[in-house]
Design an enzyme around this catalytic site. Structure first.
Site, PDB file in Angstrom:
ATOM      1  N   ALA A 253      12.107  35.044  69.837  1.00 51.99           N
ATOM      2  CA  ALA A 253      12.958  35.684  68.829  1.00 51.99           C
ATOM      3  C   ALA A 253      14.206  34.868  68.524  1.00 51.99           C
ATOM      4  O   ALA A 253      14.992  35.258  67.652  1.00 51.99           O
ATOM      5  CB  ALA A 253      13.362  37.080  69.307  1.00 51.99           C
ATOM      6  N   ASP A 254      14.381  33.745  69.199  1.00 52.93           N
ATOM      7  CA  ASP A 254      15.605  32.957  69.041  1.00 52.93           C
ATOM      8  C   ASP A 254      15.594  32.199  67.720  1.00 52.93           C
ATOM      9  O   ASP A 254      14.660  31.435  67.442  1.00 52.93           O
ATOM     10  CB  ASP A 254      15.730  31.978  70.214  1.00 52.93           C
ATOM     11  CG  ASP A 254      17.043  31.239  70.209  1.00 52.93           C
ATOM     12  OD1 ASP A 254      18.027  31.792  70.726  1.00 52.93           O
ATOM     13  OD2 ASP A 254      17.094  30.124  69.664  1.00 52.93           O
TER      14      ASP A 254
END
Length: 309
Positions: A253-254
């Site tokens: 999700a970064d």
């Protein structure tokens, strides 16, 4: 004065560490690039001490000499050296990682361009979690600014014999005594202030035992920490990567990792989490470290580094 020389498993690039600090500032460090030195406050037990780290040798024969003016007992000296070894990842063997990355035509160039790059880990897990919560949904310079403000508000202030000022990262007890209203004037959002203080209070009252995390598998740590307010999967992944140094996490999700994969793999658009996990499967069992090298590719662009640097 006390200190010693720490042998570092090669390769290790102090120059690459300095470059990374340009885009990932750490307000606890005072860097003297020309002297190849970093000064920082370390906690020995509950006592903060200032130590200077001098990086000697080259990428293939590296070493770190540390010195402090503090009088340390034998056990304190061992504890401080253990913290330095942990923070600078001095015992990590990068060659298995490089062999793995060289099997991928896309990743192979990163092993040469960023040779000797390692994780700079947080000194302890409380600090790592607080820094990670601070970094949620804000850019790196602003996260560094918020961290500095927290240090100045709740950390201990020290000076060395040259009159240089340092701040020790606040203890869980010091943060637990704060109220969100004290952080709001420092530009902490209400929720971020609450999450940090709630976490500190959970540590102080024993609801969270950080030492126990070292004995847990990755999924056990997720199950243990994600029920806490403000702590989701990405936050725990970052704790395990930047606090514990675990080698096989993939923070899909970064946003920085999304940008890095798009850049490194020359994709037409930013990949979603599913695509990142698909690509990242081939990185195992080194997904944390491959992520670091992909992040560094983005950092090098931001710093406008020459491709051959």
């Amino acid at each position: 004065m006390d200190g010693s020389i720490i042998a570092v498993k090669p390769p290790y690039s102090f120059e690459r560490l300095l470059k990374r600090l340009e885009t990932h500032p750490d307000p606890q460090m005072q860097v003297e690039a020309e002297a190849r030195m970093i000064r920082r406050v370390f906690r020995v037990g509950q006592r903060p001490v200032v130590a200077a780290l001098h990086f000697t040798g080259d990428v293939e024969q590296p070493a770190i000499t540390w010195r402090t003016d503090a009088a340390l007992t034998a056990s304190e000296k061992m504890a401080l050296e253990a913290t330095i070894r942990h923070m600078f990842s001095v015992d990590v063997d990068l060659e298995p990682l490089y062999r793995h990355m060289r099997q991928d035509d896309v990743l192979r160039p990163l092993t040469e361009r960023f040779r000797g790059l390692r994780f700079l880990l947080d000194a302890d897990l409380f600090q790592s979690m607080v820094r990670t919560i601070i970094g949620q949904q804000v850019n790196l310079p602003f996260a560094a600014a918020l961290t500095r403000r927290l240090l100045e508000l709740a950390g201990e202030k020290l000076q060395d014999d040259q009159g240089r000022t340092y701040f020790a990262f606040p203890t869980a007890e010091a943060v637990a005594r704060l109220e969100p209203a004290e952080l709001r004037p420092l530009q902490f959002s209400q929720r971020k202030a609450e999450y940090i203080i709630d976490f500190a209070r959970a540590v102080v009252d024993g609801r969270v035992d950080l030492d126990s995390l070292w004995r847990m598998e990755d999924e056990e740590i997720f199950a243990y920490l994600t029920p806490l307010r403000g702590i989701g999967r990405w936050t725990v992944e970052c704790l395990m990567m930047f606090g514990m140094g675990r080698p096989d996490l993939l923070p899909a999700a970064d946003i920085g990792l999304r940008n890095g994969i798009q850049l490194v793999y020359s994709l037409p658009g930013k990949p979603d989490e599913q695509e990142i996990r698909r690509i990242g499967e081939s990185w195992a069992p080194w997904r944390s470290y491959v992520s670091l090298y992909v992040w560094e590719a983005v950092g090098a662009v931001k710093r406008k580094e020459d491709q051959n640097a």
